[in-house]
Design an enzyme around this catalytic site. Structure first.
Site, PDB file in Angstrom:
ATOM      1  N   GLY B 127      19.451  49.458 112.115  1.00 55.32           N
ATOM      2  CA  GLY B 127      18.896  49.697 110.782  1.00 55.32           C
ATOM      3  C   GLY B 127      19.671  50.760 110.031  1.00 55.32           C
ATOM      4  O   GLY B 127      19.200  51.886 109.858  1.00 55.32           O
ATOM      5  N   TYR B 128      20.859  50.421 109.621  1.00 54.19           N
ATOM      6  CA  TYR B 128      21.673  51.345 108.819  1.00 54.19           C
ATOM      7  C   TYR B 128      21.577  50.992 107.339  1.00 54.19           C
ATOM      8  O   TYR B 128      21.143  51.768 106.514  1.00 54.19           O
ATOM      9  CB  TYR B 128      23.146  51.255 109.251  1.00 54.19           C
ATOM     10  N   SER B 129      22.028  49.767 107.021  1.00 52.40           N
ATOM     11  CA  SER B 129      22.194  49.395 105.613  1.00 52.40           C
ATOM     12  C   SER B 129      20.873  49.295 104.872  1.00 52.40           C
ATOM     13  O   SER B 129      19.847  48.960 105.449  1.00 52.40           O
ATOM     14  CB  SER B 129      22.910  48.047 105.519  1.00 52.40           C
ATOM     15  N   GLU B 244      31.459  50.800 117.370  1.00 53.84           N
ATOM     16  CA  GLU B 244      31.333  49.478 116.773  1.00 53.84           C
ATOM     17  C   GLU B 244      32.711  48.910 116.495  1.00 53.84           C
ATOM     18  O   GLU B 244      32.936  47.716 116.615  1.00 53.84           O
ATOM     19  CB  GLU B 244      30.513  49.588 115.474  1.00 53.84           C
ATOM     20  N   SER B 383      33.633  47.432 105.349  1.00 54.50           N
ATOM     21  CA  SER B 383      34.404  46.328 104.759  1.00 54.50           C
ATOM     22  C   SER B 383      35.907  46.604 104.882  1.00 54.50           C
ATOM     23  O   SER B 383      36.315  47.749 105.092  1.00 54.50           O
ATOM     24  CB  SER B 383      34.034  46.159 103.290  1.00 54.50           C
ATOM     25  N   GLU B 385      38.062  46.672 102.636  1.00 52.57           N
ATOM     26  CA  GLU B 385      38.496  47.619 101.592  1.00 52.57           C
ATOM     27  C   GLU B 385      38.234  49.057 102.056  1.00 52.57           C
ATOM     28  O   GLU B 385      39.071  49.943 101.861  1.00 52.57           O
ATOM     29  CB  GLU B 385      37.743  47.361 100.278  1.00 52.57           C
TER      30      GLU B 385
HETATM   31  C1  LIG Z   1      26.236  38.993 108.227  1.00 53.40           C
HETATM   32  C2  LIG Z   1      26.025  40.462 108.095  1.00 53.40           C
HETATM   33  C3  LIG Z   1      25.413  41.157 109.126  1.00 53.40           C
HETATM   34  C4  LIG Z   1      25.151  42.524 109.002  1.00 53.40           C
HETATM   35  N1  LIG Z   1      24.466  43.168 110.010  1.00 53.40           N
HETATM   36  C5  LIG Z   1      24.051  44.449 109.828  1.00 53.40           C
HETATM   37  C6  LIG Z   1      23.202  45.098 110.759  1.00 53.40           C
HETATM   38  O1  LIG Z   1      22.819  44.517 111.776  1.00 53.40           O
HETATM   39  N2  LIG Z   1      22.757  46.344 110.486  1.00 53.40           N
HETATM   40  C7  LIG Z   1      23.143  47.025 109.373  1.00 53.40           C
HETATM   41  O2  LIG Z   1      22.740  48.159 109.198  1.00 53.40           O
HETATM   42  N3  LIG Z   1      23.980  46.441 108.463  1.00 53.40           N
HETATM   43  C8  LIG Z   1      24.428  45.171 108.660  1.00 53.40           C
HETATM   44  N4  LIG Z   1      25.245  44.569 107.721  1.00 53.40           N
HETATM   45  C9  LIG Z   1      25.524  45.286 106.477  1.00 53.40           C
HETATM   46  C10 LIG Z   1      26.968  45.622 106.281  1.00 53.40           C
HETATM   47  O3  LIG Z   1      27.330  46.683 107.056  1.00 53.40           O
HETATM   48  C11 LIG Z   1      27.160  45.851 104.766  1.00 53.40           C
HETATM   49  O4  LIG Z   1      27.087  44.603 104.148  1.00 53.40           O
HETATM   50  C12 LIG Z   1      28.478  46.512 104.463  1.00 53.40           C
HETATM   51  O5  LIG Z   1      28.436  47.846 104.820  1.00 53.40           O
HETATM   52  C13 LIG Z   1      28.842  46.406 102.982  1.00 53.40           C
HETATM   53  O6  LIG Z   1      27.829  46.892 102.172  1.00 53.40           O
HETATM   54  P1  LIG Z   1      27.263  46.045 100.957  1.00 53.40           P
HETATM   55  O7  LIG Z   1      26.974  44.673 101.426  1.00 53.40           O
HETATM   56  O8  LIG Z   1      26.162  46.815 100.360  1.00 53.40           O
HETATM   57  O9  LIG Z   1      28.462  45.946  99.943  1.00 53.40           O
HETATM   58  P2  LIG Z   1      28.941  47.070  98.913  1.00 53.40           P
HETATM   59  O10 LIG Z   1      29.063  48.349  99.619  1.00 53.40           O
HETATM   60  O11 LIG Z   1      28.111  46.990  97.702  1.00 53.40           O
HETATM   61  O12 LIG Z   1      30.402  46.535  98.575  1.00 53.40           O
HETATM   62  C14 LIG Z   1      30.674  45.527  97.626  1.00 53.40           C
HETATM   63  C15 LIG Z   1      32.184  45.412  97.510  1.00 53.40           C
HETATM   64  O13 LIG Z   1      32.713  46.619  97.034  1.00 53.40           O
HETATM   65  C16 LIG Z   1      33.709  47.098  97.909  1.00 53.40           C
HETATM   66  N5  LIG Z   1      33.704  48.563  97.895  1.00 53.40           N
HETATM   67  C17 LIG Z   1      32.639  49.386  98.056  1.00 53.40           C
HETATM   68  N6  LIG Z   1      33.033  50.663  98.001  1.00 53.40           N
HETATM   69  C18 LIG Z   1      34.371  50.667  97.812  1.00 53.40           C
HETATM   70  C19 LIG Z   1      35.364  51.662  97.678  1.00 53.40           C
HETATM   71  N7  LIG Z   1      35.046  52.960  97.753  1.00 53.40           N
HETATM   72  N8  LIG Z   1      36.650  51.299  97.501  1.00 53.40           N
HETATM   73  C20 LIG Z   1      36.982  49.985  97.438  1.00 53.40           C
HETATM   74  N9  LIG Z   1      36.085  48.992  97.554  1.00 53.40           N
HETATM   75  C21 LIG Z   1      34.800  49.318  97.747  1.00 53.40           C
HETATM   76  C22 LIG Z   1      33.359  46.528  99.250  1.00 53.40           C
HETATM   77  O14 LIG Z   1      34.473  46.458 100.090  1.00 53.40           O
HETATM   78  C23 LIG Z   1      32.861  45.161  98.851  1.00 53.40           C
HETATM   79  O15 LIG Z   1      33.941  44.310  98.652  1.00 53.40           O
HETATM   80  C24 LIG Z   1      25.541  43.208 107.835  1.00 53.40           C
HETATM   81  C25 LIG Z   1      26.178  42.502 106.800  1.00 53.40           C
HETATM   82  C26 LIG Z   1      26.426  41.150 106.910  1.00 53.40           C
HETATM   83  C27 LIG Z   1      27.095  40.439 105.783  1.00 53.40           C
END
Ligand SMILES: Cc1cc2nc3c(=O)[nH]c(=O)nc-3n(C[C@H](O)[C@H](O)[C@H](O)COP(=O)(O)OP(=O)(O)OC[C@H]3O[C@@H](n4cnc5c(N)ncnc54)[C@H](O)[C@@H]3O)c2cc1C
Lengths: 380, 398
Positions: B127-129, B244, B383, B385
């Protein structure tokens, strides 16, 4: 040179855009997508009432006589709305094949009802071993008395799950790989010996597989002369591919708009993510690809109705290649820039992404078109 | 320089191979190879088999019931498992929260939680995101307020992978809203069956139910469920993230996927010949295969450095980026080689009234869905990026 739409074409576009905006909400589409037949009869009726279904059919047979550019306009809007109704399969490809190959009696019997939306056609050209090239068809039709008997397998027939008639490519002579010997038959999917298995596709619309075991066909089930369907089929597939390019452009426009909007509103690290330069450049790359794809879709639309020539083939194949590369690039980047949200079923972007990538599995992906184009390098 | 494994390491590999040959259930391996979805029971069955052999907790020190393996053994083990078609371990418990508990937990926490991870009593999720905290993890808003010897937790987590199977969740929560973002966060272990927790499925673009939203409404969590100091959860979070990211290149998985791709390409037909004979496809496969080789060598170099006592640094970001790109590229080819047969869509989660599997080969149903699903590789776990930002800053000093 004039790249502007005529007044009539502009009206067609405005009308269709409004219809989709008002009647084709994303949630409604999702409901429709999940159940056979996988499209909305109501919306198809609306398209018929507005004359859209009649657009690609020629005027002598109750249609509006629209050409490549009208198809471009219609398909682009259907692509923006991710519409699931089989317009390309039934009206453009099905209608085009009847027009090109049918006798006057067959055209008179099929085209007016097709234009009115009372007949749904599908075209079965793929098989387990064709990989986008109908000349590798193995399904066979034998002359039996004064009719035909058809056996074989057809794969992923778009619209076939609901079609009143399926136009089936079969071999009346020759061996797989040969262009001579291919024929086109009208098959009633309810006929004895036809097994149909329907399913949704990754692209959105539904399709079916067909198993044909000794299906008995009347003499007039054959469209055109026996064994001579390839040229017309190839030409009509070219028109369909041009239409597919337009559909892709509509969907790409939508994917780019959604992504741009997202970059402006999604905040991380205390600012809109659109402030990050790497994302700015990525968005610019997407827009650039869209621009090139749009140009190629226009080229394809303008040459689609020309008689077959090496030049037309080259242009259509090039258009497919450029458009499908752009489609996959834009789909992948749009998902990536959205982060997790881009991967969710509940958000329309994910469905544009699916659609844009899966376009490549219909008529071939950009690699398939690259192969074909490479073979045509010396053709001009 | 010597790029070869030692005799001892090779012998270890043989031992792993023999074990997999004897113990990996064929039905599970077949599912993995075809890219089919594994059930909770499939995972648990495999995990129990590994546990019996003492090989479930590959990353743990011996004294806690782990293997005590070095980095090379762990690498070889992962490679062999992937090659044999063993399920990928669900790492939230064994490879994420456990190292944190081992490093920062109290003896009581260790005694309670670690055996339950080993024997499969607990299924953990992460439960991070949160909706507003993705890449910017330090902006988590889920609040934990002290009330006697409990925290009262309110907020929402999202993208919780396999949260529908889990009975425990480890969370980053905000315990001091006044402090600087990274400073006011704590690391909590929460029972999923506590009153006030609800889980809602998120369906992904491949039609699967893999991730969830988790809502906390006045959830009471005992203070002793906090790992590390109050407001010092970021230390745990960072430590966990380095865990991780190791192994994220997924070299073994990519190799297995390449082998599967070639098997498909032998059956499918392009222009009347096996697809694998098509020059363009061969070239595409060759390109990824060579790149994978490069990533494998890079992985080994990093392993060797770690073996010699170095700590993995920013290189893991390089592996994450390239490894995810390669896996995505292989899945791209696997769907392409199927031509139109990649199109049928049969996700069970979507309650579709289709009329059964299409008539093509059994391997044809999954590649397109997998391609779509694997888009996640470049999004989660930081990600690509974000990884590049890390590299630019930490490695290049930009
Ligand atoms: C299938 C799946 C399983 C997951 N499982 C888990 C889980 O079990 N537990 C959990 O806690 N999380 C989980 N996650 C969450 C995952 O860690 C997040 O999706 C990830 O951290 C990206 O955050 P966001 O989706 O909010 O995208 P955002 O952070 O909103 O990013 C959107 C876009 O902006 C880019 N971006 C953001 N900041 C910057 C920057 N400073 N410079 C350049 N580009 C940038 C990103 O690379 C991306 O392309 C999961 C995600 C997916 C898709």
């Amino acid at each position: 040179m004039d790249f502007a739409l005529s007044d009539e074409q502009q009206m067609l576009q405005d009308m269709l855009a409004r219809l989709i905006r008002e009647h084709y909400g994303f949630e409604q589409r999702d409901r429709v997508q999940r159940r056979a037949p996988g499209f909305s009869e109501t919306f198809r009726t609306q398209l018929a009432e507005l004359g859209v279904l009649a657009m690609p059919i020629d005027e002598a047979h109750g249609g509006m006589g629209g050409g490549g550019v009208e198809n471009l306009v219609v398909m682009q809007e259907l692509g923006r709305g991710l519409c699931l109704e089989p317009f390309l399969e039934s009206q453009i490809l099905g209608g085009g094949l009847v027009q090109a190959l049918g006798s006057e009696a067959q055209r008179e019997a099929l085209l007016p009802v097709l234009a009115a939306g009372e007949l749904l056609l599908a075209v079965a050209s793929e098989e387990p071993r064709t990989h986008y090239r109908p000349e590798w068809s193995e399904t066979r039709a034998e002359r039996i008395g004064d009719g035909w008997q058809l056996s074989g397998r057809k794969s992923v027939v778009f619209g076939g799950q609901a079609a009143d008639e399926i136009l089936v490519v079969a071999r009346t002579a020759g061996e797989p790989g040969e262009r001579n010997g291919l024929s086109l038959f009208r098959v009633d999917p309810a006929a004895e010996g036809v097994q149909r298995r329907a399913y949704p596709t990754m692209a959105g619309p539904w399709a079916c597989d067909l198993v044909l075991v000794g299906v008995t066909l009347a003499d007039d089930a054959l469209l055109g002369c026996a064994g001579a369907a390839f040229e017309a089929l190839d030409h009509q597939l070219g028109r369909a591919m041009a239409a597919q390019c337009a559909e892709a452009v509509g969907s790409m426009q939508q994917a780019c708009e959604l992504t741009l909007e997202y970059l402006k509103t999604r905040r991380q690290f205390g600012q809109p993510i659109g402030r990050f330069q790497v994302l700015q450049h990525r968005m610019v790359d997407m827009t650039t690809e869209l621009e090139l794809a749009t140009s190629m879709a226009i080229l394809a639309a303008c040459v689609a109705d020309e008689p077959a020539s090496a030049e037309r083939s080259r242009q259509l194949v090039a258009a497919q290649h450029v458009v499908k590369r752009a489609a996959q690039f834009i789909a992948e980047q749009a998902v990536q820039l959205h982060g997790g949200i881009g991967m969710t079923w509940e958000y329309s972007l994910a469905h544009h992404a699916r659609h844009l990538v899966m376009l490549g599995h219909r008529f071939g992906d950009d690699d398939r078109h690259l192969r074909v184009y490479a073979d045509l390098l010396e053709a001009n | 320089m010597n790029i070869h494994f030692t005799e001892q390491e090779l012998a270890f590999r043989e031992e792993v191979r023999a074990f997999l040959k004897a113990e990996l259930p064929a039905d599970i391996a077949a599912k993995v190879r075809l890219g089919k979805k594994l059930t909770k029971q499939d995972h648990q069955r495999w995990q129990a088999i590994l546990h019996r052999r003492g090989w479930y907790a590959a990353n743990w020190p011996l004294e806690h019931g782990g293997t005590g393996w070095g980095v090379v053994e762990k690498h070889l083990f992962e490679e062999e498992c992937a090659a044999a078609g063993a399920p990928r371990l669900i790492s939230f418990g064994v490879n994420m929260v456990a190292p944190v508990i081992i490093r920062f937990g109290t003896p009581e926490q260790q005694a309670h939680y670690l055996p339950r991870i080993l024997d499969g009593s607990d299924w953990w999720c992460q439960g991070y995101s949160e909706p507003g905290a993705g890449s910017d993890l330090a902006s988590v808003k889920t609040r934990a307020v002290r009330d006697g010897n409990h925290y009262v937790v309110n907020g929402q987590k999202t993208w919780t992978t396999l949260g529908q199977y889990a009975n425990r969740i480890f969370c980053l929560v905000r315990t001091d809203p006044e402090a600087k973002p990274q400073a006011g966060i704590s690391f909590l272990l929460i029972d999923m069956d506590s009153p006030g927790i609800s889980v809602r499925p998120i369906i992904t673009l491949d039609g699967a139910h893999e991730v969830n939203e988790v809502f906390f409404d006045d959830v009471r969590v005992p203070l002793e469920n906090r790992v590390g100091e109050e407001n010092d959860g970021w230390t745990c979070a960072k430590y966990l993230l380095t865990h991780e990211r190791t192994g994220q290149a997924g070299v073994g998985i990519s190799k297995a996927a390449l082998a599967h791709l070639k098997a498909i390409a032998r059956h499918e037909v392009i222009d009347g010949r096996p697809a694998l004979e098509d020059p363009l496809l061969r070239q595409r496969i060759a390109e990824v295969e060579m790149r994978l080789m490069a990533v494998e060598m890079s992985t080994l170099r990093i392993l060797a450095r770690a073996q010699a006592g170095g700590t993995p640094g920013t290189e893991s970001s390089i592996l994450k980026i390239t490894g995810s790109e390669i896996r995505q590229a292989i899945s791209d080819l696997a769907r392409r080689v199927l031509g139109p047969h990649a199109l049928p869509f049969l996700a069970d989660e979507m309650v579709l009234e289709h009329e059964g599997e299409p008539l093509h080969a059994d391997y044809s149903v999954t590649p397109a869905a997998q391609y779509l699903n694997l888009r996640k590789l470049s999004i989660y776990g930081g990600s690509n990026e974000i990884q590049k930002n890390i590299l630019a800053k930490a490695q290049l000093g930009l």
